[in-house]
Enzyme design. Structure first.
Site, PDB file in Angstrom:
ATOM      1  N   GLU A 199       0.843  -1.215   0.000  1.00 17.00           N
ATOM      2  CA  GLU A 199       0.000   0.000   0.000  1.00 17.00           C
ATOM      3  C   GLU A 199       0.872   1.256   0.000  1.00 17.00           C
ATOM      4  OE1 GLU A 199      -3.327  -0.246   2.780  1.00 17.00           O
ATOM      5  OE2 GLU A 199      -4.186  -1.886   1.611  1.00 17.00           O
ATOM      6  N   GLU A 322      -4.854  -8.856  -0.578  1.00 18.61           N
ATOM      7  CA  GLU A 322      -5.685  -8.594   0.613  1.00 18.61           C
ATOM      8  C   GLU A 322      -7.129  -8.494   0.160  1.00 18.61           C
ATOM      9  OE1 GLU A 322      -4.474  -5.470   3.337  1.00 18.61           O
ATOM     10  OE2 GLU A 322      -2.345  -5.916   2.957  1.00 18.61           O
TER      11      GLU A 322
HETATM   12  O1  AHR Z   1      -5.304  -6.068   6.659  1.00 20.37           O
HETATM   13  C1  AHR Z   1      -5.290  -4.905   7.429  1.00 20.37           C
HETATM   14  C2  AHR Z   1      -4.650  -3.734   6.696  1.00 20.37           C
HETATM   15  O2  AHR Z   1      -5.408  -3.406   5.574  1.00 20.37           O
HETATM   16  C3  AHR Z   1      -3.281  -3.986   6.125  1.00 20.37           C
HETATM   17  O3  AHR Z   1      -2.269  -3.805   7.073  1.00 20.37           O
HETATM   18  C4  AHR Z   1      -3.165  -2.953   5.047  1.00 20.37           C
HETATM   19  O4  AHR Z   1      -2.342  -3.381   3.990  1.00 20.37           O
HETATM   20  C5  AHR Z   1      -4.615  -2.735   4.626  1.00 20.37           C
HETATM   21  O5  AHR Z   1      -4.947  -1.387   4.624  1.00 20.37           O
END
Ligand code: AHR
Length: 518
Positions: A199, A322
Protein backbone atom coordinates in the site's frame (compact mmCIF):
# COMPACT_ATOMS: atom_id res chain seq x y z
CA UNK A 1 -5.87 2.10 4.95
CA UNK A 2 -6.92 4.89 2.59
CA UNK A 3 -9.87 3.88 0.53
CA UNK A 4 -12.14 5.56 -1.96
CA UNK A 5 -15.84 4.99 -2.42
CA UNK A 6 -16.42 2.81 -5.43
CA UNK A 7 -19.22 3.82 -7.77
CA UNK A 8 -20.06 1.07 -10.20
CA UNK A 9 -23.02 -0.16 -12.14
CA UNK A 10 -22.76 -3.67 -10.90
CA UNK A 11 -25.68 -5.40 -12.48
CA UNK A 12 -25.06 -3.91 -15.90
CA UNK A 13 -21.59 -5.38 -15.96
CA UNK A 14 -22.50 -8.74 -14.48
CA UNK A 15 -25.11 -9.15 -17.20
CA UNK A 16 -22.76 -7.96 -19.94
CA UNK A 17 -19.99 -10.38 -19.02
CA UNK A 18 -22.31 -13.21 -20.02
CA UNK A 19 -22.28 -15.30 -16.89
CA UNK A 20 -25.67 -14.20 -15.63
CA UNK A 21 -28.98 -13.71 -17.36
CA UNK A 22 -32.15 -12.66 -15.61
CA UNK A 23 -34.89 -15.21 -15.00
CA UNK A 24 -38.29 -14.99 -13.45
CA UNK A 25 -39.54 -17.31 -10.72
CA UNK A 26 -37.37 -19.07 -8.15
CA UNK A 27 -35.74 -21.46 -10.59
CA UNK A 28 -32.27 -21.20 -11.98
CA UNK A 29 -30.31 -23.02 -14.67
CA UNK A 30 -26.59 -23.58 -14.99
CA UNK A 31 -24.90 -24.75 -18.16
CA UNK A 32 -21.34 -26.07 -18.02
CA UNK A 33 -19.21 -25.37 -21.11
CA UNK A 34 -16.86 -28.34 -20.95
CA UNK A 35 -15.51 -27.59 -24.42
CA UNK A 36 -14.23 -24.19 -23.23
CA UNK A 37 -12.47 -25.53 -20.14
CA UNK A 38 -8.80 -24.59 -20.50
CA UNK A 39 -7.82 -22.05 -17.84
CA UNK A 40 -6.08 -23.36 -14.73
CA UNK A 41 -7.23 -22.00 -11.36
CA UNK A 42 -3.87 -21.39 -9.70
CA UNK A 43 -3.79 -22.93 -6.23
CA UNK A 44 -2.39 -19.63 -4.89
CA UNK A 45 -5.88 -18.09 -5.18
CA UNK A 46 -6.46 -19.96 -1.91
CA UNK A 47 -3.60 -18.08 -0.21
CA UNK A 48 -3.48 -16.48 3.23
CA UNK A 49 -2.10 -13.40 4.93
CA UNK A 50 -0.74 -13.09 8.48
CA UNK A 51 0.27 -9.67 9.77
CA UNK A 52 1.72 -8.52 13.07
CA UNK A 53 -1.63 -7.00 13.92
CA UNK A 54 -3.71 -7.57 17.04
CA UNK A 55 -3.87 -11.27 17.89
CA UNK A 56 -3.16 -12.76 14.47
CA UNK A 57 0.45 -13.85 14.99
CA UNK A 58 0.70 -13.65 18.81
CA UNK A 59 -2.04 -15.73 20.49
CA UNK A 60 -3.42 -16.80 17.11
CA UNK A 61 -0.48 -18.67 15.62
CA UNK A 62 2.44 -18.25 18.00
CA UNK A 63 2.33 -18.76 21.77
CA UNK A 64 6.01 -19.63 22.24
CA UNK A 65 7.52 -22.97 23.31
CA UNK A 66 7.08 -22.24 27.04
CA UNK A 67 3.33 -21.63 26.82
CA UNK A 68 0.76 -23.74 28.72
CA UNK A 69 -1.23 -23.84 25.51
CA UNK A 70 -0.30 -27.07 23.70
CA UNK A 71 2.18 -26.12 21.02
CA UNK A 72 4.67 -27.50 18.56
CA UNK A 73 7.93 -25.51 18.82
CA UNK A 74 5.86 -22.47 19.84
CA UNK A 75 3.05 -22.72 17.23
CA UNK A 76 -0.29 -23.54 18.80
CA UNK A 77 -1.16 -27.11 17.94
CA UNK A 78 -4.91 -26.69 17.53
CA UNK A 79 -4.48 -23.88 15.00
CA UNK A 80 -1.65 -25.66 13.19
CA UNK A 81 -3.73 -28.81 12.75
CA UNK A 82 -6.76 -26.87 11.53
CA UNK A 83 -4.66 -24.89 9.05
CA UNK A 84 -3.05 -28.05 7.67
CA UNK A 85 -6.51 -29.23 6.57
CA UNK A 86 -6.82 -26.26 4.19
CA UNK A 87 -3.80 -27.12 1.98
CA UNK A 88 -2.58 -23.55 2.30
CA UNK A 89 -0.56 -22.85 -0.87
CA UNK A 90 1.06 -19.54 0.07
CA UNK A 91 1.35 -17.31 3.12
CA UNK A 92 2.07 -13.56 3.01
CA UNK A 93 3.93 -11.91 5.93
CA UNK A 94 4.79 -9.70 7.93
CA UNK A 95 2.17 -7.17 6.70
CA UNK A 96 0.28 -5.16 5.66
CA UNK A 97 1.06 -1.74 6.94
CA UNK A 98 3.37 -3.38 9.49
CA UNK A 99 5.72 -4.53 6.70
CA UNK A 100 6.85 -0.98 5.96
CA UNK A 101 7.88 -0.49 9.60
CA UNK A 102 9.54 -3.90 9.98
CA UNK A 103 13.31 -4.28 10.26
CA UNK A 104 14.04 -7.96 9.91
CA UNK A 105 17.37 -7.95 11.78
CA UNK A 106 15.42 -7.20 14.99
CA UNK A 107 13.61 -10.53 14.56
CA UNK A 108 16.51 -13.03 14.41
CA UNK A 109 18.90 -14.45 17.01
CA UNK A 110 18.09 -15.47 20.60
CA UNK A 111 14.53 -14.37 21.35
CA UNK A 112 15.38 -12.89 24.73
CA UNK A 113 17.89 -10.52 23.09
CA UNK A 114 15.69 -9.25 20.27
CA UNK A 115 14.97 -5.52 20.42
CA UNK A 116 11.37 -4.43 20.83
CA UNK A 117 9.47 -1.94 18.67
CA UNK A 118 6.21 -0.03 18.79
CA UNK A 119 3.62 -1.30 16.32
CA UNK A 120 2.59 2.18 15.22
CA UNK A 121 -0.19 1.24 12.85
CA UNK A 122 -1.94 -1.26 15.08
CA UNK A 123 -2.52 0.27 18.51
CA UNK A 124 1.04 1.34 19.42
CA UNK A 125 1.48 -1.93 21.28
CA UNK A 126 4.89 -3.36 22.08
CA UNK A 127 6.13 -5.90 19.55
CA UNK A 128 8.78 -8.15 21.06
CA UNK A 129 9.94 -9.65 17.75
CA UNK A 130 9.69 -13.18 19.14
CA UNK A 131 8.09 -14.22 15.87
CA UNK A 132 10.59 -13.39 13.14
CA UNK A 133 12.10 -14.74 9.95
CA UNK A 134 12.95 -18.22 11.33
CA UNK A 135 9.55 -18.63 12.97
CA UNK A 136 7.74 -17.54 9.79
CA UNK A 137 9.71 -19.59 7.28
CA UNK A 138 9.61 -22.69 9.49
CA UNK A 139 5.82 -22.26 9.71
CA UNK A 140 5.62 -22.20 5.91
CA UNK A 141 7.60 -25.42 5.77
CA UNK A 142 5.35 -27.06 8.37
CA UNK A 143 2.23 -26.02 6.45
CA UNK A 144 3.73 -26.88 3.06
CA UNK A 145 3.02 -23.31 1.94
CA UNK A 146 5.18 -21.09 -0.25
CA UNK A 147 6.57 -18.04 1.51
CA UNK A 148 5.56 -14.56 0.36
CA UNK A 149 7.71 -11.93 2.08
CA UNK A 150 6.65 -8.28 1.97
CA UNK A 151 9.84 -6.19 1.96
CA UNK A 152 10.06 -2.82 3.68
CA UNK A 153 10.17 -0.05 1.08
CA UNK A 154 8.47 2.69 3.12
CA UNK A 155 11.08 2.97 5.90
CA UNK A 156 13.71 0.46 4.77
CA UNK A 157 16.55 0.46 2.27
CA UNK A 158 17.58 -1.55 -0.76
CA UNK A 159 20.54 -2.86 1.25
CA UNK A 160 18.25 -4.06 4.04
CA UNK A 161 16.17 -5.99 1.51
CA UNK A 162 19.25 -7.48 -0.17
CA UNK A 163 20.66 -8.66 3.15
CA UNK A 164 17.31 -10.21 4.10
CA UNK A 165 17.29 -12.10 0.80
CA UNK A 166 20.87 -13.29 1.43
CA UNK A 167 20.03 -14.32 4.98
CA UNK A 168 17.04 -16.39 3.88
CA UNK A 169 18.22 -17.91 0.62
CA UNK A 170 22.02 -17.98 0.23
CA UNK A 171 24.08 -21.15 0.56
CA UNK A 172 27.38 -19.29 0.17
CA UNK A 173 30.07 -18.44 2.70
CA UNK A 174 28.91 -14.83 3.19
CA UNK A 175 28.15 -12.89 6.38
CA UNK A 176 24.34 -13.03 6.11
CA UNK A 177 24.18 -16.77 5.35
CA UNK A 178 26.68 -17.46 8.13
CA UNK A 179 24.59 -15.43 10.56
CA UNK A 180 21.58 -17.60 9.66
CA UNK A 181 23.68 -20.74 10.28
CA UNK A 182 24.80 -19.34 13.62
CA UNK A 183 21.12 -18.76 14.47
CA UNK A 184 20.37 -22.42 13.94
CA UNK A 185 19.39 -22.86 10.31
CA UNK A 186 21.99 -24.51 8.10
CA UNK A 187 20.06 -24.85 4.85
CA UNK A 188 18.60 -21.83 3.07
CA UNK A 189 14.82 -21.64 2.87
CA UNK A 190 12.81 -21.37 -0.32
CA UNK A 191 11.25 -17.96 -0.71
CA UNK A 192 9.12 -17.89 -3.82
CA UNK A 193 7.56 -14.40 -3.65
CA UNK A 194 8.95 -11.02 -2.65
CA UNK A 195 6.61 -8.04 -2.37
CA UNK A 196 8.15 -4.64 -3.05
CA UNK A 197 6.31 -2.60 -0.41
CA UNK A 198 2.68 -2.61 0.69
CA UNK A 199 0.00 0.00 0.00
CA UNK A 200 2.71 2.46 -0.99
CA UNK A 201 -0.10 4.87 -1.95
CA UNK A 202 -1.15 4.92 1.75
CA UNK A 203 0.43 3.51 4.92
CA UNK A 204 3.47 2.38 2.91
CA UNK A 205 4.60 5.96 2.31
CA UNK A 206 1.77 7.97 0.73
CA UNK A 207 3.63 7.93 -2.58
CA UNK A 208 2.47 9.02 -6.00
CA UNK A 209 2.33 6.23 -8.60
CA UNK A 210 5.16 7.91 -10.53
CA UNK A 211 7.46 8.00 -7.50
CA UNK A 212 6.59 4.45 -6.50
CA UNK A 213 7.14 3.14 -10.04
CA UNK A 214 10.73 4.45 -9.91
CA UNK A 215 11.30 2.84 -6.50
CA UNK A 216 9.85 -0.42 -7.77
CA UNK A 217 12.31 -0.41 -10.68
CA UNK A 218 15.18 0.17 -8.25
CA UNK A 219 14.22 -2.44 -5.63
CA UNK A 220 13.16 -4.99 -8.25
CA UNK A 221 16.49 -4.69 -10.08
CA UNK A 222 18.39 -5.82 -7.00
CA UNK A 223 15.78 -8.37 -5.92
CA UNK A 224 16.27 -10.05 -9.29
CA UNK A 225 20.05 -10.23 -8.97
CA UNK A 226 20.08 -11.58 -5.41
CA UNK A 227 17.15 -14.00 -5.48
CA UNK A 228 17.01 -17.47 -7.03
CA UNK A 229 15.86 -17.73 -10.61
CA UNK A 230 12.12 -18.07 -10.76
CA UNK A 231 11.44 -15.87 -7.72
CA UNK A 232 8.42 -13.69 -8.30
CA UNK A 233 8.68 -9.97 -7.64
CA UNK A 234 5.34 -8.45 -6.69
CA UNK A 235 4.89 -4.74 -7.34
CA UNK A 236 2.64 -2.83 -4.99
CA UNK A 237 -0.64 -2.36 -6.79
CA UNK A 238 -3.81 -0.44 -6.36
CA UNK A 239 -7.03 -0.66 -4.35
CA UNK A 240 -10.72 -0.11 -5.04
CA UNK A 241 -11.22 1.88 -8.24
CA UNK A 242 -7.86 3.71 -8.19
CA UNK A 243 -7.13 2.70 -11.78
CA UNK A 244 -4.58 5.47 -12.33
CA UNK A 245 -2.16 3.70 -9.98
CA UNK A 246 -2.38 0.49 -12.02
CA UNK A 247 -1.99 2.47 -15.23
CA UNK A 248 1.14 4.38 -14.20
CA UNK A 249 2.89 1.48 -12.45
CA UNK A 250 2.22 -0.83 -15.40
CA UNK A 251 3.35 1.77 -17.91
CA UNK A 252 6.61 2.55 -16.12
CA UNK A 253 7.57 -0.71 -14.44
CA UNK A 254 5.81 -3.72 -16.02
CA UNK A 255 9.17 -5.07 -17.18
CA UNK A 256 10.48 -5.15 -13.59
CA UNK A 257 7.91 -7.39 -11.92
CA UNK A 258 6.22 -10.72 -12.45
CA UNK A 259 3.05 -9.74 -10.57
CA UNK A 260 1.19 -6.66 -9.38
CA UNK A 261 -0.94 -6.68 -6.23
CA UNK A 262 -4.45 -5.33 -5.64
CA UNK A 263 -6.52 -4.79 -2.47
CA UNK A 264 -10.27 -4.68 -2.06
CA UNK A 265 -12.18 -4.91 1.21
CA UNK A 266 -15.94 -5.37 1.47
CA UNK A 267 -17.57 -2.70 3.65
CA UNK A 268 -21.25 -3.55 4.02
CA UNK A 269 -22.23 0.08 4.62
CA UNK A 270 -19.88 1.39 1.89
CA UNK A 271 -18.70 3.83 4.57
CA UNK A 272 -15.26 3.35 6.14
CA UNK A 273 -16.17 5.56 9.08
CA UNK A 274 -19.19 3.42 10.10
CA UNK A 275 -18.59 -0.14 9.00
CA UNK A 276 -21.35 -1.90 11.04
CA UNK A 277 -21.27 -4.95 13.26
CA UNK A 278 -20.03 -8.39 12.17
CA UNK A 279 -23.07 -10.13 13.65
CA UNK A 280 -25.76 -7.59 14.60
CA UNK A 281 -27.13 -6.77 11.16
CA UNK A 282 -30.48 -6.82 9.39
CA UNK A 283 -31.45 -7.78 5.84
CA UNK A 284 -30.42 -4.38 4.53
CA UNK A 285 -26.82 -4.95 5.66
CA UNK A 286 -26.94 -8.59 4.66
CA UNK A 287 -27.81 -7.73 1.07
CA UNK A 288 -25.50 -4.70 0.93
CA UNK A 289 -22.62 -6.83 2.24
CA UNK A 290 -23.08 -9.24 -0.66
CA UNK A 291 -23.58 -6.36 -3.10
CA UNK A 292 -20.33 -4.71 -2.02
CA UNK A 293 -18.49 -8.04 -2.27
CA UNK A 294 -19.77 -8.59 -5.82
CA UNK A 295 -18.11 -5.33 -6.85
CA UNK A 296 -14.84 -7.26 -6.87
CA UNK A 297 -15.89 -8.59 -10.30
CA UNK A 298 -16.39 -5.14 -11.78
CA UNK A 299 -13.21 -3.76 -10.24
CA UNK A 300 -11.13 -6.66 -11.52
CA UNK A 301 -12.53 -6.04 -15.00
CA UNK A 302 -11.40 -2.41 -14.78
CA UNK A 303 -7.88 -3.08 -13.51
CA UNK A 304 -7.33 -6.05 -15.82
CA UNK A 305 -8.38 -3.94 -18.83
CA UNK A 306 -5.60 -1.48 -17.93
CA UNK A 307 -3.11 -4.29 -17.47
CA UNK A 308 -4.14 -5.74 -20.85
CA UNK A 309 -3.39 -2.37 -22.46
CA UNK A 310 0.23 -2.37 -21.22
CA UNK A 311 0.79 -6.11 -21.18
CA UNK A 312 -1.35 -7.81 -23.83
CA UNK A 313 0.63 -11.04 -23.48
CA UNK A 314 -0.31 -11.35 -19.80
CA UNK A 315 3.25 -11.57 -18.47
CA UNK A 316 2.38 -9.73 -15.23
CA UNK A 317 -0.08 -11.60 -13.00
CA UNK A 318 -2.56 -9.84 -10.72
CA UNK A 319 -2.41 -10.85 -7.03
CA UNK A 320 -5.37 -9.82 -4.86
CA UNK A 321 -3.16 -10.10 -1.81
CA UNK A 322 -5.69 -8.59 0.61
CA UNK A 323 -9.43 -9.21 0.44
CA UNK A 324 -12.40 -9.96 2.69
CA UNK A 325 -15.09 -8.23 4.71
CA UNK A 326 -14.06 -5.54 7.19
CA UNK A 327 -16.59 -4.76 9.94
CA UNK A 328 -16.38 -2.91 13.24
CA UNK A 329 -14.19 -4.69 15.78
CA UNK A 330 -15.95 -6.76 18.41
CA UNK A 331 -17.16 -4.72 21.40
CA UNK A 332 -14.71 -4.62 24.32
CA UNK A 333 -11.72 -5.43 22.15
CA UNK A 334 -8.99 -3.00 21.13
CA UNK A 335 -10.48 -1.43 17.96
CA UNK A 336 -7.00 -1.37 16.42
CA UNK A 337 -6.78 -5.16 16.72
CA UNK A 338 -9.45 -5.59 14.02
CA UNK A 339 -10.90 -8.60 15.81
CA UNK A 340 -14.26 -9.45 14.26
CA UNK A 341 -16.72 -12.34 14.37
CA UNK A 342 -17.60 -14.19 11.20
CA UNK A 343 -21.12 -15.08 10.08
CA UNK A 344 -22.99 -17.01 7.41
CA UNK A 345 -22.91 -13.80 5.36
CA UNK A 346 -19.09 -13.97 5.42
CA UNK A 347 -19.15 -17.55 4.21
CA UNK A 348 -21.21 -16.37 1.20
CA UNK A 349 -18.78 -13.50 0.62
CA UNK A 350 -15.97 -16.05 0.50
CA UNK A 351 -17.75 -18.40 -1.92
CA UNK A 352 -18.92 -15.69 -4.31
CA UNK A 353 -15.45 -14.10 -4.26
CA UNK A 354 -13.84 -17.42 -5.20
CA UNK A 355 -16.38 -17.69 -8.04
CA UNK A 356 -15.21 -14.26 -9.24
CA UNK A 357 -11.50 -15.13 -8.94
CA UNK A 358 -12.08 -18.32 -10.95
CA UNK A 359 -13.72 -16.32 -13.75
CA UNK A 360 -10.64 -14.06 -13.84
CA UNK A 361 -8.16 -16.91 -13.42
CA UNK A 362 -6.18 -15.97 -16.51
CA UNK A 363 -4.83 -12.81 -14.83
CA UNK A 364 -5.70 -13.37 -11.15
CA UNK A 365 -3.15 -15.93 -10.06
CA UNK A 366 -2.98 -15.33 -6.33
CA UNK A 367 -5.31 -14.06 -3.61
CA UNK A 368 -4.70 -13.79 0.14
CA UNK A 369 -7.59 -13.58 2.56
CA UNK A 370 -7.17 -10.95 5.25
CA UNK A 371 -6.36 -12.47 7.63
CA UNK A 372 -5.52 -15.97 8.84
CA UNK A 373 -6.42 -15.93 12.58
CA UNK A 374 -8.28 -13.46 14.88
CA UNK A 375 -8.13 -10.51 12.46
CA UNK A 376 -10.74 -9.36 9.90
CA UNK A 377 -12.33 -12.23 7.92
CA UNK A 378 -10.42 -14.89 9.79
CA UNK A 379 -10.40 -18.66 9.38
CA UNK A 380 -10.00 -19.22 13.08
CA UNK A 381 -10.73 -17.36 16.32
CA UNK A 382 -8.91 -18.11 19.56
CA UNK A 383 -9.40 -17.27 23.23
CA UNK A 384 -6.85 -18.58 25.72
CA UNK A 385 -6.52 -22.26 24.95
CA UNK A 386 -9.79 -22.38 23.00
CA UNK A 387 -10.22 -22.26 19.25
CA UNK A 388 -13.24 -22.06 16.96
CA UNK A 389 -13.44 -22.48 13.18
CA UNK A 390 -15.37 -19.75 11.39
CA UNK A 391 -17.90 -20.15 8.56
CA UNK A 392 -15.20 -18.77 6.23
CA UNK A 393 -12.86 -21.60 7.25
CA UNK A 394 -15.47 -24.09 6.10
CA UNK A 395 -15.73 -22.46 2.67
CA UNK A 396 -11.95 -22.61 2.25
CA UNK A 397 -12.09 -26.32 3.13
CA UNK A 398 -15.02 -26.97 0.81
CA UNK A 399 -13.54 -25.07 -2.15
CA UNK A 400 -9.96 -26.38 -1.85
CA UNK A 401 -10.79 -28.94 -4.57
CA UNK A 402 -10.47 -26.03 -7.02
CA UNK A 403 -6.74 -25.62 -6.35
CA UNK A 404 -4.92 -26.22 -9.67
CA UNK A 405 -8.13 -27.50 -11.31
CA UNK A 406 -9.25 -26.39 -14.79
CA UNK A 407 -12.03 -23.84 -14.72
CA UNK A 408 -15.22 -24.75 -16.58
CA UNK A 409 -17.00 -21.61 -17.83
CA UNK A 410 -20.70 -21.41 -16.94
CA UNK A 411 -23.82 -19.70 -18.14
CA UNK A 412 -26.15 -19.03 -15.22
CA UNK A 413 -29.75 -17.91 -15.49
CA UNK A 414 -31.02 -16.84 -12.13
CA UNK A 415 -33.66 -14.66 -10.53
CA UNK A 416 -32.58 -11.47 -8.87
CA UNK A 417 -32.57 -11.14 -5.14
CA UNK A 418 -33.98 -7.66 -4.56
CA UNK A 419 -34.01 -5.84 -1.26
CA UNK A 420 -35.53 -2.34 -1.48
CA UNK A 421 -33.70 -0.70 -4.41
CA UNK A 422 -30.75 -3.09 -4.47
CA UNK A 423 -30.69 -6.16 -6.74
CA UNK A 424 -28.10 -8.89 -7.19
CA UNK A 425 -28.22 -12.24 -9.00
CA UNK A 426 -29.54 -14.73 -6.44
CA UNK A 427 -27.17 -17.47 -7.56
CA UNK A 428 -23.39 -17.41 -7.74
CA UNK A 429 -21.60 -20.53 -8.97
CA UNK A 430 -18.37 -22.04 -10.23
CA UNK A 431 -17.22 -25.31 -11.78
CA UNK A 432 -13.87 -26.96 -12.38
CA UNK A 433 -12.37 -30.29 -13.38
CA UNK A 434 -9.39 -32.13 -11.90
CA UNK A 435 -8.36 -35.80 -12.20
CA UNK A 436 -11.62 -36.60 -14.00
CA UNK A 437 -13.78 -35.21 -11.18
CA UNK A 438 -16.03 -32.19 -11.70
CA UNK A 439 -16.48 -29.78 -8.80
CA UNK A 440 -19.54 -27.53 -8.75
CA UNK A 441 -20.02 -24.87 -6.08
CA UNK A 442 -23.30 -22.97 -5.84
CA UNK A 443 -24.38 -20.21 -3.48
CA UNK A 444 -27.95 -19.06 -2.95
CA UNK A 445 -27.62 -15.45 -1.87
CA UNK A 446 -31.36 -14.95 -1.38
CA UNK A 447 -32.35 -14.17 2.20
CA UNK A 448 -35.65 -16.04 2.18
CA UNK A 449 -36.31 -18.09 -0.97
CA UNK A 450 -35.43 -21.68 -1.80
CA UNK A 451 -34.08 -21.80 -5.36
CA UNK A 452 -34.26 -24.87 -7.55
CA UNK A 453 -31.21 -25.13 -9.80
CA UNK A 454 -31.12 -27.33 -12.89
CA UNK A 455 -27.54 -28.01 -13.93
CA UNK A 456 -27.18 -29.14 -17.53
CA UNK A 457 -24.49 -31.82 -17.38
CA UNK A 458 -25.52 -33.59 -20.60
CA UNK A 459 -22.15 -33.08 -22.31
CA UNK A 460 -20.09 -34.21 -19.34
CA UNK A 461 -21.21 -37.87 -18.95
CA UNK A 462 -21.61 -37.36 -15.22
CA UNK A 463 -23.96 -39.63 -13.31
CA UNK A 464 -23.10 -39.65 -9.63
CA UNK A 465 -21.99 -37.32 -6.85
CA UNK A 466 -19.04 -38.78 -4.95
CA UNK A 467 -19.45 -36.06 -2.36
CA UNK A 468 -22.17 -33.46 -1.70
CA UNK A 469 -21.85 -30.89 1.09
CA UNK A 470 -23.88 -27.92 2.32
CA UNK A 471 -23.08 -24.97 4.55
CA UNK A 472 -26.11 -23.10 5.83
CA UNK A 473 -27.34 -21.75 9.17
CA UNK A 474 -30.42 -20.87 11.20
CA UNK A 475 -30.07 -17.18 10.15
CA UNK A 476 -27.90 -15.18 7.76
CA UNK A 477 -26.08 -13.63 10.71
CA UNK A 478 -25.53 -16.91 12.57
CA UNK A 479 -21.97 -17.55 13.73
CA UNK A 480 -19.86 -20.01 15.68
CA UNK A 481 -18.74 -19.42 19.25
CA UNK A 482 -16.44 -21.27 21.64
CA UNK A 483 -19.58 -22.53 23.40
CA UNK A 484 -21.47 -23.43 20.19
CA UNK A 485 -18.80 -24.12 17.56
CA UNK A 486 -20.96 -25.90 14.95
CA UNK A 487 -23.84 -23.48 14.31
CA UNK A 488 -22.44 -22.83 10.82
CA UNK A 489 -20.61 -25.93 9.65
CA UNK A 490 -20.67 -28.30 6.70
CA UNK A 491 -22.97 -31.31 6.59
CA UNK A 492 -23.81 -33.89 3.94
CA UNK A 493 -26.21 -32.56 1.32
CA UNK A 494 -29.00 -34.82 0.13
CA UNK A 495 -31.38 -32.58 -1.80
CA UNK A 496 -30.35 -33.38 -5.36
CA UNK A 497 -31.49 -35.75 -8.14
CA UNK A 498 -30.06 -36.87 -11.46
CA UNK A 499 -32.42 -37.21 -14.43
CA UNK A 500 -31.08 -37.76 -17.96
CA UNK A 501 -28.46 -35.07 -18.31
CA UNK A 502 -29.80 -32.76 -15.61
CA UNK A 503 -28.78 -32.43 -12.01
CA UNK A 504 -31.57 -30.78 -9.98
CA UNK A 505 -30.65 -29.14 -6.68
CA UNK A 506 -32.78 -27.42 -4.06
CA UNK A 507 -30.75 -24.61 -2.52
CA UNK A 508 -32.07 -23.25 0.79
CA UNK A 509 -31.78 -19.49 1.38
CA UNK A 510 -28.26 -18.31 2.35
CA UNK A 511 -26.60 -21.61 1.60
CA UNK A 512 -23.51 -22.92 -0.18
CA UNK A 513 -23.56 -26.35 -1.77
CA UNK A 514 -20.72 -28.21 -3.42
CA UNK A 515 -20.84 -31.43 -5.39
CA UNK A 516 -18.02 -33.57 -6.71
CA UNK A 517 -19.36 -35.36 -9.77
CA UNK A 518 -18.07 -38.40 -11.61
O1 AHR B 1 -5.30 -6.07 6.66
C1 AHR B 1 -5.29 -4.90 7.43
C2 AHR B 1 -4.65 -3.73 6.70
O2 AHR B 1 -5.41 -3.41 5.57
C3 AHR B 1 -3.28 -3.99 6.12
O3 AHR B 1 -2.27 -3.80 7.07
C4 AHR B 1 -3.16 -2.95 5.05
O4 AHR B 1 -2.34 -3.38 3.99
C5 AHR B 1 -4.61 -2.74 4.63
O5 AHR B 1 -4.95 -1.39 4.62
Amino acid sequence: MKHQTVQVFLLAILVSCGTHQEKNGMNSTIKLHFNEAEQKIQKDIYGHFAEHLGRCVYDGIWVGPDSDIPNYRGYRLDVLNALKELNIPVLRWPGGCFADTYHWKDGVGPRSERPKLINVFWGHVLEDNSFGTHEFLDLCEILGADAYIAANVGSGTVREMIEWIEYMTSDQNIPMANWRRKNGREKPWNVKFIGIGNESWGCGGNMTPQYYADLLRQYATFAKEYMKEGTIRVGCGSYGDYVEWTDVVMEKAAAHMEALSYHYYTIATDDWSAKSSATEFDEDLYSSGLYQALKMDVLLHEHIAVMDKHDPEGKVALYVDEWGIWTESEPETNPKFLHQQNSMRDALIASLTFDIFHRHAKRVQMANIAQMVNVLQAMILTKGNQMVLTPTYHVFAMYKENQDAIHIPLTITAPYYTFEDRSIPAISATASIKNGKVFIGMSNLHASEIITVDVDISTGALTTAAKATIITAPAFNSYNTFEAPDVVSPTDFLNYTFTSGTLRIELPPFSIVSLELE
